[in-house]
Design an enzyme around this catalytic site. Structure first.
Site, PDB file in Angstrom:
ATOM      1  NE  ARG A  65     -11.124  -2.760  -8.998  1.00 32.42           N
ATOM      2  CZ  ARG A  65     -10.316  -2.416  -8.005  1.00 32.42           C
ATOM      3  NH1 ARG A  65     -10.803  -2.177  -6.824  1.00 32.42           N
ATOM      4  NH2 ARG A  65      -9.035  -2.265  -8.194  1.00 32.42           N
ATOM      5  NE  ARG A  91     -12.241   4.394  -5.287  1.00 35.52           N
ATOM      6  CZ  ARG A  91     -13.437   3.988  -4.883  1.00 35.52           C
ATOM      7  NH1 ARG A  91     -13.731   2.710  -4.841  1.00 35.52           N
ATOM      8  NH2 ARG A  91     -14.351   4.867  -4.521  1.00 35.52           N
ATOM      9  CB  ILE A  92      -7.043  -2.504  -3.982  1.00 32.41           C
ATOM     10  CG1 ILE A  92      -7.416  -2.540  -2.498  1.00 32.41           C
ATOM     11  CG2 ILE A  92      -5.994  -3.547  -4.334  1.00 32.41           C
ATOM     12  CD1 ILE A  92      -6.289  -2.293  -1.550  1.00 32.41           C
ATOM     13  CG  LEU A  93      -3.823   1.313  -7.808  1.00 30.55           C
ATOM     14  CD1 LEU A  93      -2.455   1.971  -7.711  1.00 30.55           C
ATOM     15  CD2 LEU A  93      -4.697   2.020  -8.837  1.00 30.55           C
ATOM     16  CB  THR A 108       3.219   7.641   1.893  1.00 30.84           C
ATOM     17  OG1 THR A 108       3.440   7.946   3.268  1.00 30.84           O
ATOM     18  CG2 THR A 108       2.062   8.476   1.380  1.00 30.84           C
ATOM     19  CG  HIS A 109       0.406   2.265   5.580  1.00 32.16           C
ATOM     20  ND1 HIS A 109      -0.926   2.107   5.219  1.00 32.16           N
ATOM     21  CD2 HIS A 109       0.516   1.751   6.823  1.00 32.16           C
ATOM     22  CE1 HIS A 109      -1.572   1.512   6.207  1.00 32.16           C
ATOM     23  NE2 HIS A 109      -0.723   1.287   7.189  1.00 32.16           N
ATOM     24  CG  ASP A 141       3.465  -6.548  -2.870  1.00 31.54           C
ATOM     25  OD1 ASP A 141       2.372  -6.104  -2.411  1.00 31.54           O
ATOM     26  OD2 ASP A 141       4.228  -7.277  -2.213  1.00 31.54           O
ATOM     27  N   GLY A 143      -0.256  -7.224  -2.942  1.00 32.44           N
ATOM     28  CA  GLY A 143      -0.943  -7.290  -1.650  1.00 32.44           C
ATOM     29  C   GLY A 143      -1.352  -5.910  -1.165  1.00 32.44           C
ATOM     30  CG  ASP A 145      -0.968  -0.855   2.993  1.00 27.00           C
ATOM     31  OD1 ASP A 145      -0.770  -0.134   2.004  1.00 27.00           O
ATOM     32  OD2 ASP A 145      -1.958  -0.723   3.736  1.00 27.00           O
TER      33      ASP A 145
HETATM   34  C1  GAR Z   1      -1.824   9.934   4.690  1.00 25.86           C
HETATM   35  O1  GAR Z   1      -1.557   9.849   6.064  1.00 25.86           O
HETATM   36  C2  GAR Z   1      -1.586   8.611   4.016  1.00 25.86           C
HETATM   37  O2  GAR Z   1      -0.534   7.879   4.561  1.00 25.86           O
HETATM   38  C3  GAR Z   1      -2.890   7.907   4.279  1.00 25.86           C
HETATM   39  O3  GAR Z   1      -3.858   8.894   4.048  1.00 25.86           O
HETATM   40  C4  GAR Z   1      -3.320  10.169   4.418  1.00 25.86           C
HETATM   41  C5  GAR Z   1      -3.569  11.133   3.294  1.00 25.86           C
HETATM   42  O4  GAR Z   1      -3.322  12.448   3.687  1.00 25.86           O
HETATM   43  N1  GAR Z   1      -3.032   6.797   3.407  1.00 25.86           N
HETATM   44  C6  GAR Z   1      -3.616   5.653   3.763  1.00 25.86           C
HETATM   45  O5  GAR Z   1      -4.131   5.464   4.858  1.00 25.86           O
HETATM   46  C7  GAR Z   1      -3.608   4.571   2.693  1.00 25.86           C
HETATM   47  N2  GAR Z   1      -4.126   3.356   3.196  1.00 25.86           N
HETATM   48  P1  GAR Z   1      -3.242  13.623   2.602  1.00 25.86           P
HETATM   49  O6  GAR Z   1      -4.468  13.513   1.694  1.00 25.86           O
HETATM   50  O7  GAR Z   1      -3.292  14.869   3.415  1.00 25.86           O
HETATM   51  O8  GAR Z   1      -1.956  13.474   1.849  1.00 25.86           O
END
Ligand code: GAR
Length: 200
Positions: A65, A91-93, A108-109, A141, A143, A145
């Site tokens: 890792r 993945r977690i950075l 983006t979440h 950050d 954590g 999300d």
């Molecule tokens: C997006 O909805 C993004 O928010 C989510 O994966 C999708 C990627 O779509 N990310 C997470 O769930 C992170 N935990 P895409 O590959 O079509 O951009």
């Protein structure tokens, strides 16, 4: 314009939206590199098609890792990004990665944080029974999300929604929110005071 490096693990529809936006000089930012943890990610094909340098940094190619953490840090660093955008990066950075780009990594979440963090934001919101969910662009950050929220958009849950249908509707809102937010952050800057982030 600002230099963006996009990290993506999946199909890359959010990356595609950023690649479309950066065609316009007035956008104020351009994607200079795409990095994925998955050699088979559609996002890498999208980057190639757009003439953007792309690289896969697969955990399978590293001893452990810590070595992968260092590998992905270096892979991003070579692009000298102003902003690092996580667009479906699963993945977690490491803290070392984040320390290298302090306050300059945004994610983006697909949920209205702080509700439903983690890898299954859409599924978890549906299972909870919320009537409204959406998407969040936030500063990353240490954590999962948990970083300061920059922008959110709401998406209603329909009575007979399934995870895939709801996620597709969220992604429509998400692409607009991400493109608009990243562009404004790149052009106007970002101020963060404690938990509160503001553009400009
Ligand atoms: C997006 O909805 C993004 O928010 C989510 O994966 C999708 C990627 O779509 N990310 C997470 O769930 C992170 N935990 P895409 O590959 O079509 O951009």
């Amino acid at each position: 314009g600002a230099r963006l490096v996009v990290l993506a693990s999946g199909g890359g529809s959010n990356l595609a939206a950023l690649l479309a936006a950066h065609e316009d000089e007035a956008y104020g930012a351009r994607v200079v590199g795409v990095v994925s943890d998955r050699p088979d990610a559609g996002a890498l094909d999208l980057a190639r098609d757009a003439g953007v340098t792309s690289v896969a940094v697969s955990p399978a190619d590293f001893a452990d890792r810590a070595a992968w953490d260092q590998g992905i840090t270096e892979a991003v660093e070579v692009f000298r990004p102003d902003w690092v955008v996580l667009a479906g990066f699963m993945r977690i950075l490491s803290p070392d990665f984040l320390a290298r780009f302090p306050g300059r990594v945004v994610n983006t979440h697909p949920a209205l944080l702080p509700a439903f963090p983690g890898a299954h934001g859409v599924r978890d919101a549906l299972a909870y029974g919320v009537k409204m969910t959406g998407c969040t662009v936030h500063v990353v950050d240490d954590g999962v999300d948990t970083g300061p929220i920059i922008a959110q958009a709401a998406v209603p849950v329909l009575d007979d929604d399934e995870e895939s249908a709801l996620h597709e509707r969220i992604k429509v809102a998400e692409r607009s929110l991400l493109v608009e937010t990243v562009g404004r952050v790149a052009r106007e800057g970002l101020r963060v005071e404690g938990r509160r982030a503001a553009i400009g």
